[in-house]
Design an enzyme around this catalytic site. Structure first.
Site, PDB file in Angstrom:
ATOM      1  N   HIS A  74       0.857  -1.189   0.000  1.00 23.88           N
ATOM      2  CA  HIS A  74       0.000   0.000   0.000  1.00 23.88           C
ATOM      3  C   HIS A  74       0.888   1.232   0.000  1.00 23.88           C
ATOM      4  O   HIS A  74       2.122   1.126   0.134  1.00 23.88           O
ATOM      5  CB  HIS A  74      -0.942   0.006   1.213  1.00 23.88           C
ATOM      6  CG  HIS A  74      -0.226  -0.094   2.525  1.00 23.88           C
ATOM      7  ND1 HIS A  74       0.394   0.980   3.130  1.00 23.88           N
ATOM      8  CD2 HIS A  74       0.014  -1.150   3.333  1.00 23.88           C
ATOM      9  CE1 HIS A  74       0.955   0.589   4.258  1.00 23.88           C
ATOM     10  NE2 HIS A  74       0.753  -0.698   4.409  1.00 23.88           N
TER      11      HIS A  74
ATOM     12  N   SER B 177       2.212   5.149   1.204  1.00 28.62           N
ATOM     13  CA  SER B 177       2.422   5.977   2.390  1.00 28.62           C
ATOM     14  C   SER B 177       3.628   6.864   2.102  1.00 28.62           C
ATOM     15  O   SER B 177       3.795   7.352   0.988  1.00 28.62           O
ATOM     16  CB  SER B 177       2.644   5.097   3.624  1.00 28.62           C
ATOM     17  OG  SER B 177       2.821   5.885   4.779  1.00 28.62           O
TER      18      SER B 177
ATOM     19  N   HIS C 137      17.772  -8.707  29.648  1.00 31.89           N
ATOM     20  CA  HIS C 137      17.084  -7.754  28.774  1.00 31.89           C
ATOM     21  C   HIS C 137      18.115  -7.109  27.854  1.00 31.89           C
ATOM     22  O   HIS C 137      19.313  -7.134  28.123  1.00 31.89           O
ATOM     23  CB  HIS C 137      16.319  -6.695  29.567  1.00 31.89           C
ATOM     24  CG  HIS C 137      17.178  -5.870  30.465  1.00 31.89           C
ATOM     25  ND1 HIS C 137      17.588  -6.286  31.714  1.00 31.89           N
ATOM     26  CD2 HIS C 137      17.735  -4.643  30.287  1.00 31.89           C
ATOM     27  CE1 HIS C 137      18.332  -5.359  32.273  1.00 31.89           C
ATOM     28  NE2 HIS C 137      18.451  -4.355  31.428  1.00 31.89           N
TER      29      HIS C 137
ATOM     30  N   SER D 237      19.926  -4.134  25.265  1.00 32.26           N
ATOM     31  CA  SER D 237      20.247  -2.725  25.100  1.00 32.26           C
ATOM     32  C   SER D 237      21.574  -2.643  24.338  1.00 32.26           C
ATOM     33  O   SER D 237      21.863  -3.493  23.500  1.00 32.26           O
ATOM     34  CB  SER D 237      20.327  -2.013  26.452  1.00 32.26           C
ATOM     35  OG  SER D 237      20.372  -0.605  26.250  1.00 32.26           O
TER      36      SER D 237
END
Length: 915
Positions: free
Chosen positions: A447, A449, A589, A591
Site C-alpha cells: 500500500h 504511504s 534484557h 540494550s
C-alpha cells in the site's frame, strides 16, 4: 545499460546565453556574426526549426559548411521535415551527428509523444562523414533505405519506434559500435546482424523477440547485450562465444534454461536472469556472484505449457514518463510502468487494482519529523509521499528509488523505510546498479504511504522460539547471542546491529596508546519484557588483547539503555567469562553493550564522547555569490571530503570567501543561517523564519540552498559589506547580536559555528533603492495559478523578472512566445533591459491568466534555460502557498488525514529523533 542518448548530449548542448542569438541569425537579423563559427546548430527546441534551417540554406551561409552537429525535432510537419532534410547534404557537408528525435512533447498523461517522422530522403546517404544518427521516439515502421548506405555510422539509435523487422542490409556497417532498437515491435532478427564486427553495445530490450539467430555469437567485439522484456524461450549456444561480453541482461523473458558455458565467459561481470521460467540452472551459474536469479521457479515443477508454449505470450504494458510539473497519474487494471522525473519508478502489475485509481505523488524535503533515523543511520534520499494512503493493492507494487551510494559500505546496508500503522518499518530491499555512482533501491509495497532510503549498520534478526536458538552477526562473525531453551514462553523477534569504531579515534580521545574497544553491539526486541532465562552474549576482545595476557582491571563492560544520558560500567555486576579471543556474559534484557580495554578508571563519560564521535561528521560551510548576480547567494554545508570537488565545479559561476573552518555535526542536526550587518533575505520562503534560513544536515544529501538577499542601505555611495553566520539548533527568536558573533569566533558560544563575509557591490547609474522593479512600466495586478497548486503574485513575478538578466530571450522561447514578439519588445525597450524582461514576462502571464498548467510551464522554461536557481525559488513559493491552503482547509476540518504529515512514533527514542 547506459541510456542511448548520453553519447551526444554533453557535447551537443548549445552554448550558454546563445538561444536568442541563434534565432537572430536564423530569421535573417544580423545577430551575432560569430554565432555559426562553431560546429553546432540546435533547432529542436525552437518553433519552426525547419523553416529556420531552410532560410539559412537559402542564404547560402558559408558558416553552414562548418556545422558538424544538427538537431531537429521529429514533431515538425512530415513533408516540411523531408524537404528540409533534402537540403542537408548539399549545405552541411561536414555533418557528423544528426539528431531527429521526437519526445519533446507530452500527451495528457505526461508520457512522451512520438514524432511524425516515418522516412528519410534518399539523399542523406551522401553524408559521407555522418557517424551518429538518432531517430528515437518517432513513427518509423521500416528502416529508411538510405540508412544502411551510411557506411560511416558508429552510433545508430532507433528506440521507441514501430519497427517490426530489421533489413539484412543492416550488416553492412563496418564501424557501427552502438545500436539501440529498444521499445519497438521486433519479432525476429536478421542473420546479417552477426556481420557487425565492430559492434560493442546492442540494446534490443522491450520487443517481441522469441528466438535469436545463431549468428549473434559472431559479434566478437560485443561488451553489452540487453535483451530484457522480450518473449525469449531459449538461447543459442553460440552466445558462449562472445568472449568480450561484460553485461548480459535477460530479465523478464520466458527462458526455461540457459547455456552452462555462460559462466565461463572471461569478462562477464553481470548476468541478469530475473523473472524468467528457469527451473534448472547449471551449478556454475548458481555459484557465480554476478548472476541474478530472483523471480524464477527454481526447483518447482511447471506445467508443460511453460516449457514449450504454443502461442507467444504478449505482455505489453503502458509506460508513463512524467515531467516534474505533473503530480498525479492514472492506473488502470491493465497495469503500467511509471517513471517520475524525481528519480522514482513504479511498476503496477496487471490486476493490481480492480478499478482505475488516480495516484498522487510528492517529493518532500527531509526534516526530523518526517525522517525516523536511528543513532547510526544515514539518510540517502528525500521523502517520497504516494497517495492515497493505506489503499491496499490486490498485487504488490514494485517501487524503485534512485540514490547515490554512501562512501562507506563496510558492515552497512541500504533499506527502504515506510510508514505503516503510525510506525516506521523497513521493507525487504534489493539494490540494482545503474552506474558506479547511481543505485536503485527496489522493494515491493502492499500500500502507499511515505518512503525513504536509509543506510544503516547491517541488521540481523531472528524469531526466538521457546526451544531457543542462536543469532550471529553477518558483519562480525565473532558476535553471537545464544538463547537457551525456556528463555521465552512464546516466539519473540529480536534484532542485532554491530557498529565498528576505528582504534586510532579511541586512542586519540583517551590519549592512551594502548586503548582499544570491541565493536559496539545493539540488541533490541519487540516488547519490553525481560527474558525468562539469561541470554548469553559473546563479544570479541578489543584488538590487540588476548585472554592469555589480559589485565582484567583494564577491561570494562559498558552498558547504555536509551533514553539515559550516560553509559554505565557494569563490569562488577556481571560474570565475564574470558577465552583466548572472546568475552561472554549473561543478560536478561537487551540494550547497548561495549567492551573497552583502557587504564582509565572512570570511563562512563569518555564512552559517551566516543559514541558521539562515531556519529559526528566533519563538515565545512560555504557561502558563494553568483558572478553575474551578486544578490544570489549559495549556502551549503558539505562533508570535508567533498569541499574541494564542489568548489571546483562551482567557481566558474560563483565567487566568495574560503570555506569555514571544520565543524562537527550529527546526522539530522538542525542549524540555520542568519544574514547580518545590513543584509536581509529578499523573498518569502517556506524555510525562512524571521529572516533566518532553516537547514537540517544530512551527510549524503546536498544541504544546499540558494537565497536572494537585499539591503536597506544606500548602495549608490558604496558597496555593502555584510556577513552570514551559521548557528546550531532550530531557529529561535533571539539570534546573538553581531557584536557577540565576533566574540563567538573565539569559541565563547557553542551555538555559533561560522561567519562568512557577503558583499553587495556598489550600484552603477542613478537607480536607487525601490526604483528598480516596475518603475518604468505600468503593470496590471494578476495572480498566476490557483489556490490548490499555489499562486504566483505580481510581486513574485517581479522577483523572477529581477533575476533573469540576459537569459530572458531563452526563457521567452521556451515559454512558446514567437520571435517577432521578442523583436518588438527589444525595439520598444531598446535601452532598458529591465523593461524588456518585465514586458515579456507580464505580457505572457496576462495571456495565461486562468489557464491550467501555466506555472508549471514557467518552471519548465526556466529549467530548460539553465536557470535552475529561479525554478527552485518558484517551487518554494508554490510550496509555501500550497501549505497555507492546506492549513486553512484543515482548520476548517475539511481536509482528509492524508494531507497531514506523519508524527514521530511514540516508541522512537530521543536520540533517534535527534539523529
Amino acid at each position: 545499460m547506459a541510456a542511448e542518448e548520453e553519447w551526444l548530449e554533453p557535447e551537443a548542448a548549445a552554448p550558454e546565453d546563445a538561444a536568442g542569438e541563434v534565432v537572430d541569425a536564423v530569421d535573417g537579423e544580423p545577430g551575432d556574426p560569430h554565432l555559426l563559427l562553431g560546429n553546432r546548430l540546435n533547432l529542436h527546441l525552437y518553433p519552426r526549426g525547419c523553416h529556420r534551417l531552410l532560410h539559412l540554406c537559402a542564404q547560402r551561409a558559408p558558416q553552414l559548411l562548418e556545422v558538424e552537429f544538427l538537431q531537429l525535432s521529429g514533431h515538425e510537419d512530415p513533408r516540411l521535415l523531408e524537404a528540409t532534410l533534402a537540403q542537408v547534404p548539399a549545405n552541411l557537408q561536414h555533418l557528423r551527428s544528426l539528431v531527429l528525435r521526437g519526445g519533446q512533447q507530452q500527451d495528457v498523461l505526461g508520457a512522451c509523444s512520438r514524432g511524425f517522422l516515418t522516412t528519410l530522403p534518399a539523399g542523406l546517404s551522401d553524408l559521407a562523414r555522418l557517424a551518429h544518427l538518432d531517430l528515437s521516439f518517432n513513427s518509423l515502421e521500416t528502416l529508411p533505405a538510405c540508412v544502411p548506405q551510411m557506411r560511416g555510422l558508429s552510433t545508430l539509435l532507433l528506440s521507441y519506434n514501430c519497427l517490426s523487422e530489421l533489413p539484412d542490409s543492416l550488416g553492412a556497417f563496418p564501424s557501427l559500435s552502438f545500436l539501440s532498437v529498444s521499445h519497438n515491435c521486433l519479432r525476429t532478427l536478421p542473420p546479417a546482424l552477426g556481420s557487425l564486427s565492430a559492434l560493442q553495445r546492442l540494446d534490443l530490450s522491450e520487443n517481441l523477440l522469441d528466438t535469436l539467430p545463431p549468428e549473434i555469437g559472431d559479434l566478437s567485439s560485443l561488451t553489452e547485450l540487453n535483451l530484457a522484456s522480450n518473449q525469449l524461450q531459449g538461447l543459442p549456444i553460440s552466445l558462449v562465444g562472445l568472449r568480450s561480453l561484460r553485461f548480459l541482461i535477460l530479465h523478464s523473458n520466458l527462458l526455461t534454461s540457459v547455456p552452462s558455458g555462460l559462466a565461463h565467459l572471461p569478462l562477464l561481470a553481470r548476468l541478469d536472469l530475473r523473472d524468467n521460467q528457469l527451473r534448472d540452472v547449471p551449478p556454475e551459474l548458481l555459484d557465480a556472484p554476478f548472476v541474478r536469479l530472483q523471480g524464477n521457479p527454481l526447483g518447482k515443477a511447471l506445467p508443460a505449457s511453460h516449457s514449450a508454449p504454443e502461442t507467444p505470450v504478449t505482455r505489453e504494458m503502458p509506460r508513463l514518463f512524467l515531467n516534474s510539473d505533473l503530480d498525479s497519474f492514472l492506473v488502470t487494471p491493465q497495469g503500467c510502468l511509471v517513471t517520475l522525473a524525481c528519480g522514482v519508478r513504479l511498476r503496477f502489475p496487471a490486476g493490481a487494482t480492480a478499478d482505475p485509481i488516480n495516484i498522487h505523488y510528492r517529493l518532500r524535503l527531509p526534516e526530523p519529523r518526517l525522517v525516523p533515523l536511528g543513532p547510526h543511520d544515514a539518510l540517502l534520499s528525500a521523502v517520497l509521499e504516494l497517495r492515497p494512503h493505506g489503499v491496499a493493492f490486490q498485487q504488490e507494487v514494485g517501487l524503485w528509488l534512485l540514490f547515490v551510494p554512501p562512501r562507506a559500505r563496510r558492515c552497512r546496508e541500504v533499506v527502504v523505510r515506510t510508514l505503516s500503522d503510525d510506525s516506521w518499518s523497513d521493507l525487504e530491499t534489493h539494490l540494482e546498479e545503474e552506474a558506479p555512482k547511481r543505485l536503485w533501491a527496489h522493494c515491493q509495497v502492499p500500500h502507499f504511504s511515505w518512503f525513504l532510503v536509509v543506510s544503516r549498520p547491517v541488521s540481523n534478526t531472528c524469531l526466538v522460539p521457546p526451544e531457543g536458538t542462536l543469532l550471529c552477526s553477518s558483519g562480525h562473525p565473532g558476535v553471537k547471542v545464544t538463547f537457551p531453551p525456556g528463555a521465552t514462553d512464546e516466539p519473540r523477534r529480536v534484532r542485532m546491529q554491530v557498529v565498528h569504531m576505528a582504534g586510532r579515534e579511541l586512542r586519540a580521545l583517551l590519549e592512551e596508546p594502548g586503548a582499544a574497544a570491541s565493536p559496539l553491539l545493539c540488541l533490541s526486541q519487540r516488547g519490553t519484557s525481560s527474558f525468562l532465562q539469561p541470554v548469553t552474549v559473546q563479544l570479541p576482545l578489543p584488538p590487540g588483547v588476548t585472554g592469555l595476557s589480559l589485565d582484567r582491571t583494564c577491561l570494562h563492560l559498558l552498558y547504555w539503555a536509551p533514553p539515559a544520558a550516560a553509559w554505565d560500567d557494569i563490569t562488577a555486576q556481571v560474570v565475564l567469562e574470558i577465552t583466548h579471543l572472546y568475552a561472554r556474559f549473561r543478560v536478561t534484557h537487551f540494550s547497548w553493550y561495549w567492551l573497552w580495554h583502557t587504564t582509565k578508571s572512570c570511563v562512563q563519560g569518555l564512552a559517551r564522547k566516543a559514541w558521539e564521535r562515531l556519529r559526528l561528521h566533519q563538515v565545512n560551510l560555504i557561502a558563494l555569490q553568483r558572478r553575474r548576480d551578486p544578490e544570489q547567494v549559495l549556502l551549503q554545508c558539505l562533508p570535508r571530503r567533498k569541499v574541494d570537488a564542489t568548489l571546483q565545479r562551482l567557481l566558474d559561476r560563483y565567487r566568495g570567501p574560503e570555506p569555514s573552518d571544520t565543524v562537527e555535526m550529527f546526522e539530522g542536526e538542525k542549524f540555520f543561517a542568519a544574514f547580518e550587518k545590513g543584509i536581509d533575505v529578499d523573498a518569502d520562503r517556506p524555510d525562512c523564519v524571521e529572516g533566518r534560513i532553516y537547514f537540517v544536515f544530512y551527510s549524503h544529501l546536498k544541504n544546499l540552498k540558494e537565497v536572494y538577499v537585499t539591503t536597506a542601505l544606500d548602495r549608490r555611495a558604496q558597496a555593502v559589506r555584510g556577513q552570514v553566520s551559521f548557528y546550531r539548533g532550530a531557529v529561535s527568536e533571539e539570534v546573538p547580536e553581531e557584536a557577540a558573533a565576533a566574540r563567538q569566533r573565539k569559541g565563547a558560544d557553542p551555538l555559533w559555528m561560522a561567519t562568512l563575509p557577503i558583499k553587495l557591490p556598489r550600484l552603477r547609474g542613478s537607480q536607487g533603492p525601490g526604483q528598480g522593479q516596475g518603475a518604468s512600466l505600468s503593470l496590471a495586478p494578476l495572480n498566476l495559478g490557483d489556490a490548490e497548486t499555489g499562486f504566483l503574485t505580481q510581486s513574485n513575478l517581479l522577483n523572477v523578472a529581477g533575476r533573469l538578466g540576459t537569459d530572458w530571450p531563452a526563457v521567452a522561447l521556451h515559454l512558446g512566445m514567437p520571435y517577432r514578439e521578442l523583436q518588438r519588445i527589444r525595439h520598444e525597450f531598446r535601452d532598458d533591459l529591465d523593461g524588456q524582461i518585465r514586458c515579456m514576462l507580464f505580457s505572457w502571464a496576462e495571456r495565461q491568466a486562468g489557464q491550467p498548467g501555466a506555472v508549471g510551464l514557467l518552471v519548465r522554461a526556466l529549467e530548460q534555460s539553465d536557470r535552475l536557481d529561479i525554478a527552485e525559488e518558484v517551487r518554494a513559493i508554490l510550496e509555501l502557498g500550497r501549505q497555507k491552503y492546506k492549513d486553512s482547509i484543515q482548520r476548517a476540518s475539511l481536509a482528509p488525514r492524508d494531507l497531514a504529515p506523519p508524527e514521530p512514533s511514540a516508541s522512537q527514542s530521543p536520540e533517534s529523533a535527534q539523529a
